[in-house]
Enzyme design. Structure first.
Site, PDB file in Angstrom:
ATOM      1  CB  CYS A  62      -1.101   0.007   1.160  1.00  0.00           C
ATOM      2  SG  CYS A  62      -2.095  -1.198   1.395  1.00  0.00           S
ATOM      3  CB  CYS A  70       0.428  10.211   6.758  1.00  0.00           C
ATOM      4  SG  CYS A  70       1.083  10.014   5.026  1.00  0.00           S
TER       5      CYS A  70
END
Lengths: 402, 278
Positions: B35, B105
Site C-alpha cells: 500500500c 498518514c
C-alpha cells in the site's frame, strides 16, 4: 548549495547558446513573421532557418515540421487528426506505458466509443511485437507507440512497428519526446507518418513542440485559426522559442555522439556503483535497449518520496515512480505494467542525465545516496526481517545483495 | 512538490523515537508495503501506568514518517485512557497540518495507536461484521465510516485522502458513496442543484427563441452569420444556418460548441441542436 540536476527527462536547462539566440526576438526583432513589412519579414527568414535545423535533427524536410505549443499538443493533434481523416475507422492501438499525453487522451476517446488496444510490456519494459502485429486490423485508424519511455528509458522498435502498419495502410505516430537528441531519429529512413518532440526536453525552452507530418499524409488541424504553419496550426508563431528550438536541435545534432559516449558512461558508472553499494537494489527496464541518459532503480523497503526529499537536502534532483510522489495512491503505471513488485515500485528513483553533468556530480551522488537508503531502511519496519517479506516474482535482485 | 509545514519537515529530517521497544506493553503493525506505507508502534508503561516510552518504525513518505514521529511524542506521559482519545486530527494539528492528500498518514498513526492499546488490553484486533470495501488498499466499511464521522468527510475524494479507500481501481466508488449517503441520509440539500421548474412546450420554445435572440444571434452576426429556429421536436432544436454560417466549414463546431452550450445552460440541459436544410 550546488544543484546536481539529474532529472533531465522531466525538463532540461535552456542551453546558454539557445538563450543567446532567442533574446533578440523579444525586444529587438519582435515583428510578426506574417507581416508585409520587412521588420516582420526578416523574422520569417530566421523562422525558416530554425525550421530547417529542427528538420535536420529528424531527417525531415522543413515543410514536414509543424510548430506547436508542447509535446502534449503534438500528440493530441496526431491522434485526433488520424481519427478525423479516417472517419470510418474506430480502432486505436497504443501501449500501456505511454506518457499521459497519449494515454489519458486514449482513455478519453475510449469513453467516447473508440476501441483502444493498450499493448502490454514484459518485465523489462519491452513490447511484444507479435502481439502488436496481431492487433492491427482493417478498422485501425492509428497506431501510437512511444520511441523511448520517459520513466525507464526503454526504447521500442518503432521503425519496424511503423513498417508493419504501413503494409496495412495504417497511420503510425510516435511520441519521440524522450528519444530526440539522445539517440538518432531519422524519419526519412522510416515509415513513421507522424512524430512528436518537445523543446524543453532538449535544452530549448518550455512551451514549444513540433509535430512532424510526413509529406502526403492526410492531416486535419487541431487548432483552427490563421494561415500559420500552412494552415495546419493556427496561432501566431512563438518566434523566440522556435528560434531557440532550432538552435537546440543544432546543438543536439552535434552532441549525439557525446550522449552515447560521455553521458552513457556517466550513467553506467552511477548505476553500477549504486547497485554495488546498496543491497537489494535493482534496475527497472532492459539494460541494453535503453536511452543512454536514463536509469530507473529500485531500492527495496524504502519509499521514493522520502528518498527524493533527503537527496534534496544535498541539492540532488531526481524523480520517483512511487505513489506518494505522483499525487495518486498507486505507483507509476509504467512500473505496474512491467509487473515490478509494489515493494520495489514504491522505492523507485529515476536519474536522467544530460551532457552538462560531470563525473564529480555523479561521484557525489554515489557517495550520498547509499547512507540515505541506509538511514531510511533503519527506520523501516521491514528491513530487519527483510528477506521474509521480499516477494520478488519478476525482479532480479543484484547478485551482491545480502 | 508537497507543501509541508516546517514541523513536518523537522520531524521527517529529525525523527524522534525511531526503533522498537524490547518487551513492550503494547505493540501494533498497520499498513503494508504494497500500500505504500506501514507503521510499527511499540510503547512501554511506567509504574503509574503512564506511557514512559513510545517508538516507531515506518515505511513511507515524509509525512508518514513525520506523523509517526509526532504520535510517539504526543503519547509520552499520557495514560492509556488519555491516549485512547487521540485522533488523527490531533496528529495533524501537532504537525501544523498535513496536505489533504496526505491525511491518511495521520489516520495510519491513529490506527496503529488503537491496535497497540487493544494489544495491551488483550482485546482481539478482529472487528467482526466489517466488510472490505476497497480491495486495492484493504479498507473496510467500518474504517470508512469512522473516518467520515470523526473528520466530517462528505466526498469520495476526501475519504480517499483520509483512508486511501477508492484510490486504486475506483471500482468501489459506488459503495463508498452508499456509505456517505447512509450516514448523512440521501438528502444533502447543500449538494442538490437548484431544481429547474418543468417547462411546458410553449415556455420552452419561447425561452429558446429569447436565448437565440439575446445571447446567440449578436455573436453570430458579429462574424457575418446567423441562424433561424426552424422547429423544436421534444428536446431536439432544429435550426438552419444563414449568411457566413451557411458556407462555413466550422459551423458544426459553432452549433454544437456555442449554440447548444448556451441553450443547455440557459434553457434546459437536455437540449440538442441539429442543423436542417432551410
Amino acid at each position: 548549495m550546488k544543484t546536481i540536476y539529474l532529472d533531465n527527462n522531466a525538463t532540461t536547462m535552456v542551453a546558454a547558446e539557445v538563450l543567446d539566440a532567442m533574446l533578440p526576438y523579444f525586444h529587438d526583432y519582435y515583428g510578426n513573421p506574417s507581416s508585409m513589412h520587412s521588420f516582420g519579414g526578416q523574422v520569417a527568414k530566421e523562422l525558416a532557418q530554425a525550421r530547417q535545423k529542427v528538420a535536420a535533427l529528424l531527417g525531415a524536410d522543413p515543410e514536414e515540421i509543424i510548430f506547436t505549443s508542447c509535446g502534449t499538443e503534438s500528440d493530441n493533434t496526431a491522434i485526433l487528426s488520424a481519427l478525423a481523416v479516417n472517419p470510418g475507422k474506430n480502432h486505436i492501438i497504443t501501449t500501456r506505458v505511454e506518457h499521459p499525453a497519449i494515454k489519458v487522451l486514449c482513455e478519453h476517446l475510449a469513453a467516447k466509443g473508440y476501441r483502444v488496444t493498450e499493448l502490454p510490456v514484459d518485465s523489462e519494459g519491452r513490447l511484444d511485437i507479435d502481439e502488436y502485429e496481431k492487433s492491427l486490423t482493417t478498422d485501425t485508424a492509428i497506431v501510437s507507440i512511444m520511441w523511448a519511455n520517459n520513466e525507464t528509458g526503454v526504447i521500442f522498435p518503432v521503425e519496424y512497428a511503423a513498417s508493419l502498419a504501413r503494409e496495412r495502410g495504417i497511420l503510425f505516430h510516435t511520441d519521440a519526446v524522450q528519444a530526440a537528441g539522445k539517440i538518432p531519429v531519422n524519419t526519412k529512413e522510416s515509415r513513421i507518418d507522424m512524430l512528436s518532440i518537445s523543446g524543453h526536453k532538449l535544452h530549448a525552452p518550455k512551451g514549444i513542440g513540433v509535430l512532424y507530418v510526413r509529406k502526403g499524409t492526410r492531416f486535419a488541424p487541431f487548432l483552427i485559426g490563421g494561415h500559420q504553419e500552412k494552415g495546419r496550426r493556427g496561432g501566431t508563431e512563438n518566434v523566440p522559442s522556435i528560434i531557440g528550438f532550432g538552435k537546440a536541435c543544432e546543438i543536439a545534432w552535434q552532441n549525439i555522439e557525446t550522449e552515447n559516449t560521455h553521458v552513457r558512461s556517466l550513467r553506467d558508472r552511477l548505476e553500477s556503483a549504486l547497485l554495488k553499494a546498496i543491497p537489494q537494489s535493482r534496475i527497472n527496464g532492459h539494460r541494453q535497449d535503453r536511452l543512454p541518459n536514463t536509469t530507473n532503480m529500485s531500492y527495496e523497503f524504502v519509499e521514493g518520496e522520502s528518498i527524493l526529499l533527503l537527496m534534496d537536502q544535498y541539492g540532488i534532483c531526481a524523480s520517483s515512480g512511487s505513489a506518494c510522489t505522483s499525487g495518486s495512491l498507486q505507483p507509476s503505471h509504467v512500473l505496474r505494467a512491467m509487473g515490478v513488485p509494489y515493494t520495489m515500485a514504491h522505492g523507485s528513483v529515476r536519474f536522467s542525465l544530460s551532457v552538462y553533468n560531470t563525473a564529480e556530480e555523479i561521484d557525489f551522488v554515489i557517495d550520498t545516496l547509499p547512507p540515505i537508503i541506509e538511514r531510511l531502511r533503519h527506520m523501516s519496519p521491514y528491513w530487519s526481517t527483510g528477506q521474509d517479506v521480499c516477494i520478488n516474482s519478476t525482479g532480479e535482485l543484484n547478485e551482491k545483495s545480502q | 512538490m508537497w507543501e509541508y509545514t516546517d514541523k513536518v519537515r523537522d520531524h521527517f529530517l529529525n525523527p524522534r523515537n525511531i526503533g522498537e521497544i524490547e518487551d513492550p506493553d503494547g505493540v501494533a503493525e498497520v499498513g503494508s508495503i504494497a500500500c505504500g506505507d506501514a507503521l510499527k508502534l511499540t510503547f512501554k508503561l511506567d509504574e503509574d501506568k503512564r506511557i514512559k516510552d513510545a517508538r516507531f518504525k515506518t515505511f513511507g513518505c515524509a509525512s508518514a514518517i513525520a506523523s509517526a514521529s509526532a504520535l510517539t511524542e504526543i503519547l509520552k506521559g499520557k495514560t492509556v485512557e488519555e491516549a485512547m482519545a487521540i485522533t488523527n486530527q490531533d496528529i495533524a494539528d501537532y504537525l501544523g497540518g498535513l496536505p489533504p492528500e496526505k491525511m491518511h498518514c495521520s489516520v495510519l498513526g491513529q490506527e496503529a495507536l488503537e491496535k497497540a492499546i487493544e494489544n495491551y488490553r488483550g482485546v482481539s484486533h478482529k472487528k467482526p461484521d466489517e466488510e472490505i470495501v476497497c480491495v486495492c488498499f484493504g479498507v473496510t466499511d467500518g474504517e470508512i465510516e469512522r473516518a467520515i464521522r470523526q473528520n466530517h468527510l462528505t466526498t469520495i475524494e476526501e475519504i480517499t485522502n483520509y483512508t486511501k479507500a477508492g484510490g486504486g481501481c475506483t471500482n468501489c466508488h459506488e459503495k463508498i458513496q452508499a456509505i456517505i449517503d447512509r450516514i448523512y441520509g440521501t438528502k444533502r440539500p447543500w449538494e442538490q442543484p437548484a431544481a429547474r421548474p418543468k417547462l411546458s412546450n410553449i415556455q420552452k420554445i419561447r425561452m429558446i427563441e429569447e436565448t437565440i435572440e439575446r445571447e446567440i444571434r449578436p455573436s453570430l452576426k458579429h462574424d457575418g452569420g446567423d441562424i433561424d429556429l426552424v422547429d423544436v421536436v421534444g428536446n431536439r432544436v432544429l435550426v438552419a444556418t444563414r449568411g457566413a454560417c451557411a458556407t462555413c466549414q466550422a459551423s458544426q463546431v459553432t452549433l454544437k460548441g456555442f449554440v447548444e452550450q448556451k441553450l443547455k445552460e440557459l434553457v434546459s440541459p437536455e437540449l440538442v441542436v441539429e442543423e436542417v436544410e432551410p
